[in-house]
Design an enzyme around this catalytic site. Structure first.
Site, PDB file in Angstrom:
ATOM      1  N   ASN A  25      20.331  -9.981  12.426  1.00  0.00           N
ATOM      2  CA  ASN A  25      19.178 -10.006  11.528  1.00  0.00           C
ATOM      3  C   ASN A  25      18.505  -8.643  11.382  1.00  0.00           C
ATOM      4  O   ASN A  25      18.186  -8.215  10.268  1.00  0.00           O
ATOM      5  CB  ASN A  25      18.150 -11.029  12.027  1.00  0.00           C
ATOM      6  CG  ASN A  25      18.553 -12.455  11.716  1.00  0.00           C
ATOM      7  OD1 ASN A  25      19.365 -12.702  10.831  1.00  0.00           O
ATOM      8  ND2 ASN A  25      17.998 -13.404  12.448  1.00  0.00           N
ATOM      9  N   ARG A  33      10.894  -9.150  27.323  1.00  0.00           N
ATOM     10  CA  ARG A  33      11.849  -8.119  26.918  1.00  0.00           C
ATOM     11  C   ARG A  33      12.686  -7.668  28.110  1.00  0.00           C
ATOM     12  O   ARG A  33      13.857  -7.339  27.975  1.00  0.00           O
ATOM     13  CB  ARG A  33      11.110  -6.931  26.295  1.00  0.00           C
ATOM     14  CG  ARG A  33      10.446  -7.275  24.954  1.00  0.00           C
ATOM     15  CD  ARG A  33       9.748  -6.059  24.352  1.00  0.00           C
ATOM     16  NE  ARG A  33       9.124  -6.376  23.068  1.00  0.00           N
ATOM     17  CZ  ARG A  33       7.872  -6.800  22.932  1.00  0.00           C
ATOM     18  NH1 ARG A  33       7.121  -6.962  24.009  1.00  0.00           N
ATOM     19  NH2 ARG A  33       7.378  -7.061  21.746  1.00  0.00           N
ATOM     20  N   ASP A  68       4.795  -1.754  16.286  1.00  0.00           N
ATOM     21  CA  ASP A  68       3.569  -2.243  16.911  1.00  0.00           C
ATOM     22  C   ASP A  68       2.334  -1.823  16.123  1.00  0.00           C
ATOM     23  O   ASP A  68       1.379  -2.596  15.977  1.00  0.00           O
ATOM     24  CB  ASP A  68       3.468  -1.719  18.350  1.00  0.00           C
ATOM     25  CG  ASP A  68       4.583  -2.253  19.236  1.00  0.00           C
ATOM     26  OD1 ASP A  68       5.017  -3.399  19.017  1.00  0.00           O
ATOM     27  OD2 ASP A  68       5.035  -1.513  20.131  1.00  0.00           O
ATOM     28  N   ARG A  94       1.884  -4.002  13.065  1.00  0.00           N
ATOM     29  CA  ARG A  94       1.255  -5.280  13.424  1.00  0.00           C
ATOM     30  C   ARG A  94      -0.248  -5.106  13.637  1.00  0.00           C
ATOM     31  O   ARG A  94      -1.060  -5.904  13.148  1.00  0.00           O
ATOM     32  CB  ARG A  94       1.918  -5.834  14.692  1.00  0.00           C
ATOM     33  CG  ARG A  94       3.332  -6.326  14.462  1.00  0.00           C
ATOM     34  CD  ARG A  94       4.045  -6.673  15.768  1.00  0.00           C
ATOM     35  NE  ARG A  94       5.348  -7.282  15.488  1.00  0.00           N
ATOM     36  CZ  ARG A  94       6.318  -7.434  16.388  1.00  0.00           C
ATOM     37  NH1 ARG A  94       6.124  -7.007  17.640  1.00  0.00           N
ATOM     38  NH2 ARG A  94       7.458  -8.001  16.053  1.00  0.00           N
ATOM     39  N   HIS A 120       6.785  -0.487  24.701  1.00  0.00           N
ATOM     40  CA  HIS A 120       6.908  -1.603  23.763  1.00  0.00           C
ATOM     41  C   HIS A 120       6.966  -2.876  24.610  1.00  0.00           C
ATOM     42  O   HIS A 120       8.027  -3.393  24.935  1.00  0.00           O
ATOM     43  CB  HIS A 120       8.185  -1.451  22.929  1.00  0.00           C
ATOM     44  CG  HIS A 120       8.370  -2.532  21.896  1.00  0.00           C
ATOM     45  ND1 HIS A 120       7.418  -2.835  20.954  1.00  0.00           N
ATOM     46  CD2 HIS A 120       9.404  -3.380  21.665  1.00  0.00           C
ATOM     47  CE1 HIS A 120       7.861  -3.811  20.177  1.00  0.00           C
ATOM     48  NE2 HIS A 120       9.054  -4.169  20.601  1.00  0.00           N
TER      49      HIS A 120
END
Length: 308
Positions: free
Chosen positions: A12, A88, A148, A151, A175
């Site tokens: 994706n 993560r 980030d 966002r 991150h």
């Protein structure tokens, strides 16, 4: 002569990055994946949009790194995506092997490329790619802060009721949960956000930014974000390919900047034809220094776990 962009990983994020690169007419695109047929099919679909979009370059899908030779920019998106309940860091062990193989093969065919690492956990994965690729520090970065910060700006704009492009705000650090959305420097057309929102509203937005990735993962259930990560990587690639000298927060290698050495961490950099032209350093408050220290500690643990 048209520029060449290789995107490793046709999932994706990779396919979306290829779409954004095509839409911005940045050059010839190579989409590579280990899964036979996947990059070929997606590349063919993208290529056929040329008459409608006005794109005149080539879009090639391949399983062979030889087709990526002499790329100007290589973007690594290959790796496992998060699922609900995963951090993560949970991806680290498996993605180290994937990114290591991708970086090694990519530089064999494009030794002078500029490399952007998107695979999570980004700060550890760009460290991995740096160690095995042999690329100089100014020619390799991790994509984190651009995503980030997008966002952060989106949430601020929505709360204030203004256009997102009029919000200037930046996220530094890792991150991950210890990222640092800077409040002190965030503004709307020069007006500090502290004059427009309450402390409680700002704190909620900072927290939502820090949890921005998992919020999407929890909705999707079987994958993670890809539209904005794909575009963030292409924003960075475009700055290099067009020598636009854009200032972007990227996971760059620090050698004393902000009092930190030996780590890739999200900081504002100038991106141009030479890659990371310079890191923009400025004075931090004690609170910001402590937050950045937390990022360093988290990245240090990740780096140790890579074994490199």
């Amino acid at each position: 002569m048209q520029k060449k962009i290789t995107i490793i990983g046709a999932g994706n994020v990779g396919a979306t990055a290829a779409h954004w690169a095509l839409a911005r007419k940045l050059g010839n695109i190579v989409l590579l994946d280990v899964m036979e047929g996947i990059p070929q099919g997606k590349a063919l679909d993208l290529w056929q949009s040329g008459p409608l979009d006005g794109f005149a370059g080539s879009v090639t899908g391949t399983n062979d790194y030889a087709d990526t030779a002499n790329s100007d920019v290589v973007i690594i998106t290959a790796g496992l995506a998060r699922k609900p309940g995963m951090s993560r860091d949970d991806l680290l062990a498996k993605n180290v092997a994937i990114v290591k193989a991708c970086a090694e093969e990519a530089v064999k065919h494009s030794p002078d490329c500029f490399m952007i690492v998107v695979t999570n956990p980004i700060d550890a994965m760009v460290h991995t790619a740096f160690k095995v690729s042999g690329l100089p520090k100014h020619r390799i970065v991790g994509m984190a802060g651009v995503l980030d910060s997008a966002r952060y700006r989106t949430f601020l704009a929505d709360a204030i009721g203004v256009a997102p492009q009029d919000v200037s705000a930046m996220v530094m650090g890792i991150h991950g949960d210890n990222m640092l959305p800077l409040v002190r420097l965030a503004n709307v057309a020069g007006v500090p956000i502290t004059d427009l929102l309450s402390e409680e509203e700002i704190a909620a937005i900072v927290k939502r930014t820090q949890m921005g990735g998992i919020e999407i993962v929890n909705h999707l259930k079987t994958g993670s974000a890809f539209y904005t990560p794909g575009l963030a990587a292409i924003e960075m690639a475009e700055a290099v390919l067009c020598d636009s000298r854009r200032v972007m927060p990227c996971a760059a290698y620090l050698e004393g900047e902000f009092g930190i050495s030996g780590y890739f961490l999200g900081v504002p950099v100038v991106l141009g034809a030479n890659g990371v032209e310079r890191i923009i350093e400025f004075e931090l408050t004690e609170e910001e220094k402590n937050a950045l220290k937390d990022s360093v500690e988290a990245v240090s643990r990740q780096m140790a776990a890579t074994g490199l």
